[in-house]
Design an enzyme around this catalytic site. Structure first.
Site, short mmCIF file in Angstrom:
data_model
loop_
_atom_site.label_atom_id
_atom_site.label_comp_id
_atom_site.label_asym_id
_atom_site.label_seq_id
_atom_site.Cartn_x
_atom_site.Cartn_y
_atom_site.Cartn_z
N GLY A 178 0.81 -1.23 0.00
CA GLY A 178 0.00 0.00 0.00
C GLY A 178 0.83 1.26 0.00
CB SER A 236 2.42 -0.52 -9.15
OG SER A 236 1.37 0.02 -8.42
CG ASP A 242 -1.47 5.35 -5.59
OD1 ASP A 242 -1.92 6.05 -4.66
OD2 ASP A 242 -1.79 4.17 -5.78
CE1 TYR A 278 -8.63 1.54 -5.21
CE2 TYR A 278 -9.29 1.13 -7.48
CZ TYR A 278 -8.78 1.98 -6.51
OH TYR A 278 -8.44 3.27 -6.84
#
Ligand code: GLA
Length: 388
Positions: free
Chosen positions: A127, A131, A176, A226
């Protein structure tokens, strides 16, 4: 491993006699301080870039091959720029850079053959956006080492989100990639995910420290759950659109949700989204007034909402947060990232950190049988080239 050791490793892996220079880069992971499951609902998030991340080194070759190696995982892959680039499950981690290469070519970038080595200290699937760190790193390396100056970092984040959505098939939001591309030292980013307007806020904690606690529970069902949550939010938005003119869930008031959404699960999902979005703005206001205790209380409220209404925590995240909150010197704690395992964060009196870690580890292990890890990371700049 420091940068010099990393460069040495590059020479060992690829040979040292090439006349082309080696360029080195660092890409951070990210921690989201508050504002979870909000980016794809068009609201506010408050993340920061972490000193845990991935190093990358690149050296150009005279042919049309891009070699991809990582010290963290196999396989080693060579991408031929003259051949079609396809997602292959057996290529594992290397699909991320392959997706970058493919989409850079589609967007008209001229790429040259090169050797790439990557090495990270970000725990996988925890988390902390390993990526996004990888995608942003490889894109930035290929473009900057290839001679591009002044890369637009917001566009960089959007490009990497596109690769993750389209090539990797992961339906993530923009938070992100934006944090990794746009992070700034010692500050967190208040980002409006609808407009991509953003503001930097100093993350100064005075006598407290930010502790990252890894439950070491892998996020197994994370992806399907998700997508399920995203789907539920879309259903709520459709219901509301029948009554009000809105384009995203974060524009809706709690009163409208309560008036129009009859299904209990959908009502709770929407209640998390609306209340969390409000908490982000309040949290930033409190932080700016140096009310760290107030900020920390909102972190805990965020966790409770993610647990009870959004249902993305689970035994491990709940247990680590509960154990953290038992310690009087911990003023707030919550899960961070997508949930279903991975990491949580806590604000703890700096002088009590060691006692805190020991007590949380004991309580957590007793409850779950797992041994947690703790990271003392600082908040750093977004992806950048480094001397090597
Ligand atoms: C993952 C996704 C992000 C965001 C968070 C939850 O990290 O990649 O886009 O939705 O989950 O806040």
């Amino acid at each position: 491993m420091d940068v010099l050791q990393f460069k040495e490793l590059f020479s060992q892996e690829y040979g040292g006699n090439n006349k082309e220079p080696v360029h080195c880069f660092f890409s951070p992971g990210r921690v989201n301080l508050i504002g979870e499951h909000i980016d794809y609902n068009g609201g506010y998030v408050f993340p920061a870039a972490l000193s845990l991340g991935i190093y990358g080194a690149i050296r150009f070759r005279s042919d049309q091959l891009i070699t991809l190696k990582s010290t963290n995982a196999l396989p080693v892959i060579a991408v031929d720029l003259k051949q079609p680039i396809l997602y292959k499950a057996e290529d594992g981690w290397a699909n991320y850079p392959k997706g970058v290469i493919k989409h850079l070519l589609v967007d008209g970038h001229l790429l040259k053959g090169c050797d790439i080595l990557l090495s990270g200290n970000l725990p996988d699937g925890a988390g902390l956006s390993s990526s996004a760190a990888l995608l942003v790193l490889v894109t930035f390396m290929l473009r900057q080492a290839g001679g591009e100056k002044d890369i637009d970092r917001v566009q960089l984040a959007k490009f990497c989100q596109k690769v993750e959505n389209q090539f990797m098939g992961v339906n993530c939001g923009i938070m992100d990639q934006f944090s990794v591309a746009m992070g700034r030292r010692e500050t967190a980013i208040l980002l409006n995910c609808d407009t991509l307007h953003y503001k930097y806020t100093p993350f100064a904690l005075e006598e407290y420290s930010l502790v990252i606690m890894n439950t070491n529970k892998k996020r197994e069902l994370a992806e399907s759950k998700y997508n399920e949550r995203r789907g539920e939010c879309e259903q709520v938005l459709e219901i509301i659109k029948g009554h009000c003119q809105v384009t995203s869930l974060c524009q809706v008031s709690l009163a409208d949700i309560e008036a129009y959404v009859k299904d209990d699960i959908l009502l709770r999902r929407a209640r998390h989204v609306i209340s969390e979005n409000n908490r982000v703005l309040l949290a930033v206001e409190l932080l700016e007034k140096r009310d760290i205790i107030g900020f920390a209380k909102l972190m805990t409220q965020s966790h409770m909402s993610l647990k009870n209404d959004y249902e993305v925590t689970g035994l491990e995240l709940d247990s680590i947060v509960e154990n953290a909150l038992k310690i009087p010197q911990c003023i707030g704690a919550r899960m961070t990232g997508a949930g279903f395992g991975g990491c949580a964060i806590a604000l703890v009196v700096t002088s009590k950190l060691e006692q805190f870690k020991t007590a949380v580890a004991q309580g957590y292990q007793k409850r779950t049988g797992l041994i947690p890890d703790f990271y003392a990371a600082s908040i750093v700049d977004g992806v950048q080239s480094i001397e090597c």
